[in-house]
Write a protein that holds these residues in place. Structure first.
Motif, PDB file in Angstrom:
ATOM      1  N   PRO A  38       0.816  -1.217   0.000  1.00 32.27           N
ATOM      2  CA  PRO A  38       0.000   0.000   0.000  1.00 32.27           C
ATOM      3  C   PRO A  38       0.849   1.267   0.000  1.00 32.27           C
ATOM      4  N   VAL A  39       0.317   2.311  -0.618  1.00 34.66           N
ATOM      5  CA  VAL A  39       0.993   3.606  -0.621  1.00 34.66           C
ATOM      6  C   VAL A  39       1.175   4.037   0.829  1.00 34.66           C
ATOM      7  N   GLY A  40       2.336   4.557   1.132  1.00 32.81           N
ATOM      8  CA  GLY A  40       2.614   5.005   2.488  1.00 32.81           C
ATOM      9  C   GLY A  40       3.193   3.923   3.392  1.00 32.81           C
ATOM     10  N   ARG A  41       3.103   2.662   2.949  1.00 34.82           N
ATOM     11  CA  ARG A  41       3.666   1.573   3.757  1.00 34.82           C
ATOM     12  C   ARG A  41       4.803   0.869   3.025  1.00 34.82           C
ATOM     13  N   ARG A  42       5.125   1.342   1.827  1.00 35.55           N
ATOM     14  CA  ARG A  42       6.177   0.708   1.042  1.00 35.55           C
ATOM     15  C   ARG A  42       7.524   0.870   1.744  1.00 35.55           C
ATOM     16  N   LEU A  43       8.280  -0.176   1.793  1.00 35.72           N
ATOM     17  CA  LEU A  43       9.614  -0.122   2.391  1.00 35.72           C
ATOM     18  C   LEU A  43      10.608   0.229   1.289  1.00 35.72           C
ATOM     19  N   ALA A  44      11.243   1.385   1.414  1.00 35.18           N
ATOM     20  CA  ALA A  44      12.131   1.894   0.368  1.00 35.18           C
ATOM     21  C   ALA A  44      13.253   0.911   0.029  1.00 35.18           C
ATOM     22  N   VAL A  45      13.749   0.194   1.007  1.00 38.88           N
ATOM     23  CA  VAL A  45      14.846  -0.742   0.774  1.00 38.88           C
ATOM     24  C   VAL A  45      14.449  -1.867  -0.189  1.00 38.88           C
ATOM     25  N   PHE A  46      13.130  -2.123  -0.322  1.00 41.36           N
ATOM     26  CA  PHE A  46      12.644  -3.185  -1.204  1.00 41.36           C
ATOM     27  C   PHE A  46      12.062  -2.652  -2.507  1.00 41.36           C
ATOM     28  N   GLU A  47      12.258  -1.379  -2.818  1.00 40.36           N
ATOM     29  CA  GLU A  47      11.732  -0.805  -4.052  1.00 40.36           C
ATOM     30  C   GLU A  47      12.316  -1.539  -5.257  1.00 40.36           C
ATOM     31  N   GLY A  48      11.464  -1.982  -6.159  1.00 44.70           N
ATOM     32  CA  GLY A  48      11.902  -2.733  -7.331  1.00 44.70           C
ATOM     33  C   GLY A  48      12.175  -4.200  -7.054  1.00 44.70           C
ATOM     34  N   LYS A  49      11.930  -4.634  -5.839  1.00 45.73           N
ATOM     35  CA  LYS A  49      12.154  -6.019  -5.424  1.00 45.73           C
ATOM     36  C   LYS A  49      10.816  -6.662  -5.078  1.00 45.73           C
ATOM     37  N   LYS A  50      10.821  -7.980  -4.926  1.00 44.86           N
ATOM     38  CA  LYS A  50       9.586  -8.677  -4.561  1.00 44.86           C
ATOM     39  C   LYS A  50       9.896  -9.967  -3.827  1.00 44.86           C
ATOM     40  N   VAL A  51       8.882 -10.438  -3.133  1.00 48.32           N
ATOM     41  CA  VAL A  51       8.884 -11.753  -2.510  1.00 48.32           C
ATOM     42  C   VAL A  51       8.026 -12.635  -3.405  1.00 48.32           C
ATOM     43  N   VAL A  52       8.433 -13.879  -3.597  1.00 46.55           N
ATOM     44  CA  VAL A  52       7.679 -14.816  -4.431  1.00 46.55           C
ATOM     45  C   VAL A  52       7.187 -15.961  -3.555  1.00 46.55           C
ATOM     46  N   GLU A  53       5.894 -16.217  -3.640  1.00 43.53           N
ATOM     47  CA  GLU A  53       5.295 -17.359  -2.938  1.00 43.53           C
ATOM     48  C   GLU A  53       4.941 -18.405  -3.991  1.00 43.53           C
ATOM     49  N   LEU A  54       5.647 -19.537  -3.968  1.00 46.85           N
ATOM     50  CA  LEU A  54       5.394 -20.621  -4.915  1.00 46.85           C
ATOM     51  C   LEU A  54       4.452 -21.630  -4.280  1.00 46.85           C
ATOM     52  N   PHE A  55       3.599 -22.245  -5.106  1.00 51.27           N
ATOM     53  CA  PHE A  55       2.592 -23.198  -4.629  1.00 51.27           C
ATOM     54  C   PHE A  55       1.747 -22.493  -3.564  1.00 51.27           C
ATOM     55  N   SER A  56       1.248 -21.326  -3.934  1.00 50.84           N
ATOM     56  CA  SER A  56       0.666 -20.382  -2.980  1.00 50.84           C
ATOM     57  C   SER A  56      -0.746 -20.684  -2.508  1.00 50.84           C
ATOM     58  N   GLY A  57      -1.500 -21.479  -3.245  1.00 49.56           N
ATOM     59  CA  GLY A  57      -2.876 -21.741  -2.821  1.00 49.56           C
ATOM     60  C   GLY A  57      -3.659 -20.455  -2.679  1.00 49.56           C
ATOM     61  N   SER A  58      -4.067 -20.117  -1.480  1.00 53.04           N
ATOM     62  CA  SER A  58      -4.875 -18.917  -1.245  1.00 53.04           C
ATOM     63  C   SER A  58      -4.054 -17.628  -1.267  1.00 53.04           C
ATOM     64  N   ALA A  59      -2.750 -17.729  -1.266  1.00 52.36           N
ATOM     65  CA  ALA A  59      -1.824 -16.577  -1.302  1.00 52.36           C
ATOM     66  C   ALA A  59      -1.938 -15.695  -0.054  1.00 52.36           C
ATOM     67  N   ARG A  60      -2.303 -16.275   1.053  1.00 52.04           N
ATOM     68  CA  ARG A  60      -2.405 -15.493   2.292  1.00 52.04           C
ATOM     69  C   ARG A  60      -1.081 -14.857   2.681  1.00 52.04           C
ATOM     70  N   LEU A  61       0.004 -15.613   2.526  1.00 52.72           N
ATOM     71  CA  LEU A  61       1.313 -15.074   2.892  1.00 52.72           C
ATOM     72  C   LEU A  61       1.656 -13.884   2.000  1.00 52.72           C
ATOM     73  N   ARG A  96      14.887 -15.524 -14.436  1.00 50.86           N
ATOM     74  CA  ARG A  96      15.404 -14.243 -14.938  1.00 50.86           C
ATOM     75  C   ARG A  96      15.257 -13.169 -13.852  1.00 50.86           C
ATOM     76  N   ASP A  97      14.092 -13.118 -13.216  1.00 54.29           N
ATOM     77  CA  ASP A  97      13.900 -12.135 -12.144  1.00 54.29           C
ATOM     78  C   ASP A  97      14.853 -12.386 -10.982  1.00 54.29           C
ATOM     79  N   MET A  98      15.105 -13.659 -10.682  1.00 52.65           N
ATOM     80  CA  MET A  98      16.041 -13.991  -9.602  1.00 52.65           C
ATOM     81  C   MET A  98      17.456 -13.545  -9.962  1.00 52.65           C
ATOM     82  N   ARG A  99      17.891 -13.839 -11.181  1.00 47.04           N
ATOM     83  CA  ARG A  99      19.251 -13.455 -11.613  1.00 47.04           C
ATOM     84  C   ARG A  99      19.447 -11.946 -11.627  1.00 47.04           C
ATOM     85  N   ARG A 100      18.400 -11.225 -11.932  1.00 46.28           N
ATOM     86  CA  ARG A 100      18.470  -9.762 -11.984  1.00 46.28           C
ATOM     87  C   ARG A 100      18.349  -9.126 -10.601  1.00 46.28           C
ATOM     88  N   GLY A 101      18.220  -9.948  -9.579  1.00 46.71           N
ATOM     89  CA  GLY A 101      18.166  -9.438  -8.216  1.00 46.71           C
ATOM     90  C   GLY A 101      16.821  -8.863  -7.813  1.00 46.71           C
TER      91      GLY A 101
END
Length: 122
Positions: A38-61, A96-101
């Motif tokens: 959400p806007v205002g809660r973004r952590l600047a250190v993670f800008e342009g980065k992401k967490v990936v949840e594999l086999f996510s089912g409901s994607a709660r995490l 590709r996303d992993m290799r690019r950091g």
């Protein structure tokens, strides 16, 4: 530059397809599912980065992490072929996303029960 927040600034809501590059839509849902911090809660250190949840089912995490300031992507076969990790093109995209950091953390879920929807594909 910085990515756009979800429409209306709602927490944990997938961004629209226009901001997702090669993602596709299945039954009105963008695949893989992406959740913006959400806007205002973004952590600047993670800008342009992401967490990936594999086999996510409901994607709660993924939704929860996005609410705490980090963009997330949720992959699960129940979302259709564009989220199928057995497809070489999908694996290449993720690698590709992993290799690019761009990926800072990967969580792999396991079927919660013998009745998991993913079991029908084994």
């Amino acid at each position: 530059g910085p990515r756009q927040s979800p429409a209306g600034g709602r927490k944990g809501v997938p961004r629209d397809a226009a901001t997702r590059g090669r993602s596709s839509t299945i039954s009105g849902r963008v695949v893989p599912r992406r959740y913006a911090a959400p806007v205002g809660r973004r952590l600047a250190v993670f800008e342009g980065k992401k967490v990936v949840e594999l086999f996510s089912g409901s994607a709660r995490l993924a939704r929860s992490i996005a609410q705490h300031g980090i963009d997330c992507e949720a992959w699960d076969i129940i979302d259709g072929p564009d989220a199928d990790l057995l497809a070489l093109s999908n694996r290449k995209r993720l690698l590709r996303d992993m290799r690019r950091g761009r990926v800072v953390f990967i969580w792999m879920g396991f079927p919660c029960t013998n009745w998991s929807m993913a079991r029908r594909f084994t």
